[in-house]
Design a protein around this motif. Structure first.
Motif, PDB file in Angstrom:
ATOM      1  N   GLN A 160     -11.823  26.763 -11.551  1.00  0.00           N
ATOM      2  CA  GLN A 160     -11.227  28.059 -11.197  1.00  0.00           C
ATOM      3  C   GLN A 160      -9.950  27.933 -10.379  1.00  0.00           C
ATOM      4  N   ALA A 161      -9.718  26.773  -9.761  1.00  0.00           N
ATOM      5  CA  ALA A 161      -8.632  26.637  -8.784  1.00  0.00           C
ATOM      6  C   ALA A 161      -7.280  27.012  -9.370  1.00  0.00           C
ATOM      7  N   GLY A 162      -6.984  26.506 -10.563  1.00  0.00           N
ATOM      8  CA  GLY A 162      -5.689  26.793 -11.172  1.00  0.00           C
ATOM      9  C   GLY A 162      -5.491  28.274 -11.429  1.00  0.00           C
ATOM     10  N   LYS A 163      -6.538  28.936 -11.895  1.00  0.00           N
ATOM     11  CA  LYS A 163      -6.438  30.373 -12.163  1.00  0.00           C
ATOM     12  C   LYS A 163      -6.251  31.161 -10.873  1.00  0.00           C
ATOM     13  N   VAL A 164      -6.926  30.760  -9.810  1.00  0.00           N
ATOM     14  CA  VAL A 164      -6.791  31.450  -8.527  1.00  0.00           C
ATOM     15  C   VAL A 164      -5.354  31.352  -8.017  1.00  0.00           C
ATOM     16  N   VAL A 165      -4.777  30.158  -8.118  1.00  0.00           N
ATOM     17  CA  VAL A 165      -3.385  29.971  -7.689  1.00  0.00           C
ATOM     18  C   VAL A 165      -2.453  30.847  -8.512  1.00  0.00           C
ATOM     19  N   LYS A 166      -2.646  30.843  -9.820  1.00  0.00           N
ATOM     20  CA  LYS A 166      -1.811  31.656 -10.713  1.00  0.00           C
ATOM     21  C   LYS A 166      -1.942  33.138 -10.404  1.00  0.00           C
ATOM     22  N   ASP A 167      -3.163  33.609 -10.195  1.00  0.00           N
ATOM     23  CA  ASP A 167      -3.400  35.025  -9.910  1.00  0.00           C
ATOM     24  C   ASP A 167      -2.800  35.439  -8.565  1.00  0.00           C
ATOM     25  N   LEU A 168      -2.964  34.582  -7.548  1.00  0.00           N
ATOM     26  CA  LEU A 168      -2.429  34.903  -6.226  1.00  0.00           C
ATOM     27  C   LEU A 168      -0.900  34.956  -6.266  1.00  0.00           C
ATOM     28  N   THR A 169      -0.284  34.015  -6.976  1.00  0.00           N
ATOM     29  CA  THR A 169       1.168  34.013  -7.106  1.00  0.00           C
ATOM     30  C   THR A 169       1.647  35.272  -7.813  1.00  0.00           C
TER      31      THR A 169
END
Length: 243
Positions: free
Chosen positions: A221-230
């Motif tokens: 999930q980490a990559g998606k969380v970073v993308k969503d937060l950005t």
């Protein structure tokens, strides 16, 4: 003396120094929704960036010392480097800049300080977008916020909307390339423009607690969380500019 120790003594007069710089220009600045700024605690301010005046404007008119993350080339200019550090900024100096950013920024946030980041990088400083436009956000600030493990960390989106300004060529890109040969944007002909505001609105968005995102920041999930937060912060700054 390390960077954190060199920054600390300047908290008392950072705002005054910024006000001195801006006082020479006679700027008309209005701040909207100042009450949204957290009164205390670790804070990460994420803002658009079109002018060298942006750190001075935010520090002066938000009435709080802000430790700004600065582009690597600024740390390679002897006088500019000292001026930035005296104003609470810390230019990144290493080619491998992210560990340096995480180390210094986390140390400041742990002490309840405010960090300012311009996630567009150097792009809008060279090809200046219109006042209501922004360039794509880099994800470094999102990784920082998610990895800092600082309790009660909040991210505040801020927009600087220029309503009247002047522009002119300031410095050849060849000079900047000499100072920072690794920056791809400096490997071209032309000039770095200077954008000098005359009328500006600072628009403050609603603080975003990072804890819910941190709980999801693991495994696949980490990559998606970073993308969503950005994407979330980019959209919020864009909305503030167009409101």
């Amino acid at each position: 003396m390390n960077l954190l120790e060199s920054i600390a003594p300047f908290d008392g007069y950072v705002t005054a120094m910024a006000q001195d710089v801006l006082g020479l220009l006679g700027l008309d600045v209005r701040v909207q929704n100042r009450e949204r700024l957290p009164p205390s605690g670790p804070t990460l301010i994420v803002c658009n960036h079109r002018s060298f005046l942006d750190p001075f404007i935010l520090t002066s008119f938000l009435n709080t010392p802000i430790n700004f993350v600065c582009h690597r080339y600024m740390g390679n200019v002897p006088v500019l480097r000292e001026v930035l550090q005296s104003c609470g900024g810390f230019p990144l100096t290493s080619d491998d800049w992210y560990p340096e950013l995480l180390h210094h920024a986390t140390g400041l946030l742990d002490r309840g300080k405010t960090i300012g980041i311009f996630p567009e990088g150097a792009a809008p400083m060279l090809a200046t977008p219109p006042p209501t436009g922004i360039c794509p956000f880099y994800r470094g600030f999102a990784h920082l916020a998610l990895q800092a493990t600082v309790p009660d960390l909040q991210i505040v989106p801020v927009a600087i909307l220029s309503q009247s300004e002047m522009q002119w060529p300031a410095i050849p890109l060849s000079v900047l390339h000499h100072l920072d040969p690794l920056e791809p944007l400096f490997r071209q002909d032309g000039w770095h423009p200077a954008v000098v505001y005359q009328e500006v609105a600072i628009r403050i968005g609603k603080p975003l607690a990072i804890a819910p995102y941190q709980h999801q920041y693991h495994g696949r999930q980490a990559g998606k969380v970073v993308k969503d937060l950005t994407a979330t912060l980019s959209s919020q700054v864009a909305e503030l500019l167009s409101a």
